[in-house]
Design an enzyme around this catalytic site. Structure first.
Site, PDB file in Angstrom:
ATOM      1  NE  ARG A 122      -3.669   0.151   0.193  1.00  0.00           N
ATOM      2  CZ  ARG A 122      -4.720  -0.003   1.144  1.00  0.00           C
ATOM      3  NH1 ARG A 122      -5.116  -0.955   1.918  1.00  0.00           N
ATOM      4  NH2 ARG A 122      -5.633   1.132   0.968  1.00  0.00           N
ATOM      5  CD  GLU A 131      -3.093   3.842  -4.743  1.00  0.00           C
ATOM      6  OE1 GLU A 131      -4.293   3.491  -4.782  1.00  0.00           O
ATOM      7  OE2 GLU A 131      -2.226   3.318  -4.592  1.00  0.00           O
ATOM      8  CG  HIS A 173      -3.806   0.344  -6.333  1.00  0.00           C
ATOM      9  ND1 HIS A 173      -4.133   0.786  -4.994  1.00  0.00           N
ATOM     10  CD2 HIS A 173      -3.750  -1.036  -5.892  1.00  0.00           C
ATOM     11  CE1 HIS A 173      -4.250  -0.208  -4.065  1.00  0.00           C
ATOM     12  NE2 HIS A 173      -3.895  -1.271  -4.630  1.00  0.00           N
TER      13      HIS A 173
END
Length: 313
Positions: free
Chosen positions: A232, A261, A279
């Site tokens: 992450r 993000e 991602h």
């Protein structure tokens, strides 16, 4: 089950959304212009929440839904769900482990190869016609590199098994030494980084692992080292990573995740030793369908009074 209210927090997957709409009374949270009013109006009818790694169920949402029974996550990560509040209120929580392990581990190896062999830059070199004027510069060999893995869980172990096929020695850091493995254990991330050519972040995101890769770790990895983050974004102190890459204190990076993000530091855009992905670790048709089926299966199991397929709480 068509009368059971399910709140989907954001767009995630078309197949999942369509199936939820077929099987339940689906509420799309992101389409509500006045979300607080909406929650008040539907407080008695929403019995399930479907979230993901971006939007889950925080304490405020849980308190606003007195009839909430289950949070079914379209992700492995649960840092967007208030697990303590769920336990206090007896709310079940599920996620989607295992089904995405292969895809994420595959991508980690892909990022290692892409960074060391400059695959993205080679592609651009050919496309802009530069090959006609000379060969591309030499790159770095991947086989045999020392791989350090932060977190030897399902994904970390899958990365290790794949890297072994490239004759890479495997080192790892976790909260405790793992039994039944011949991999070399280090009790600190700094020590792991000092003894690795490539450092892979593959642990769960918790308050303890936030910024687990900081300046000290980056400097220990050094100007020839490569960081791969398929965990992450907040695992890595992003400003420190950016400065290390710009200043040449770190050799390269392959990043599938970022701190804020979809915002990505623009300083990274011009660096040829950095590969940036949006991602997409689990982003294959096959895996996203399997994840959706797990979300649906957990919901149907719960409302049929059967054991959850992948219980967390």
């Amino acid at each position: 089950m068509e009368a059971i209210g399910v709140l989907m927090m954001c767009p995630m997957n078309n197949y999942l959304e369509q199936e939820l709409d077929k099987r339940f009374k689906l509420f799309r949270y992101w389409t509500q212009p006045r979300q607080c009013e909406f929650l008040t109006q539907q407080a008695e009818s929403i019995r399930a929440v479907v979230g993901n790694s971006a939007v889950g169920a925080d304490a405020e949402l849980i308190d606003a839904l007195p009839k909430l029974e289950i949070v079914s996550c379209f992700s492995v990560g649960l840092d967007k769900v208030d697990l303590i509040k769920c336990k206090e209120k007896g709310i079940r929580v599920s996620n989607t482990p295992d089904v995405l392990t292969d895809d994420v581990a595959d991508l980690a190896i892909g990022l290692m190869l892409a960074v060391l062999r400059r695959i993205c830059e080679c592609d651009k070199y050919v496309r802009r016609g530069a090959w006609k004027f000379g060969d591309f510069k030499l790159t770095t060999k991947f086989s045999g590199k020392r791989i350090g893995i932060i977190g030897l869980g399902r994904i970390g172990l899958a990365v290790a098994e794949r890297a072994e096929a490239f004759d890479c020695p495997i080192n790892y850091y976790s909260r405790s030494k793992k039994p039944n493995t011949n991999y070399t254990y280090y009790s600190s991330v700094v020590e792991l980084a000092s003894n690795s050519d490539i450092l892979v972040v593959a642990c769960a995101l918790t308050p303890e692992t936030t910024h687990i890769v900081n300046r000290e770790v980056i400097d220990a990895l050094g100007p020839k080292g490569v960081l791969i983050n398929i965990g992450r974004g907040p695992h890595v102190d992003e400003p420190e990573l950016v400065s290390a890459l710009v200043e040449g204190r770190l050799g390269g990076a392959g990043l599938d995740v970022f701190e804020r993000e979809p915002e990505v530091p623009e300083q990274l855009f011009g660096l040829e030793n950095v590969v940036l992905l949006p991602h997409v670790g689990s982003g294959t048709v096959e895996t996203r369908k399997a994840m959706a089926d797990l979300v649906l299966g957990n919901l149907e199991a719960h409302f049929s009074s059967k054991p959850l397929l992948t219980p967390v709480v």
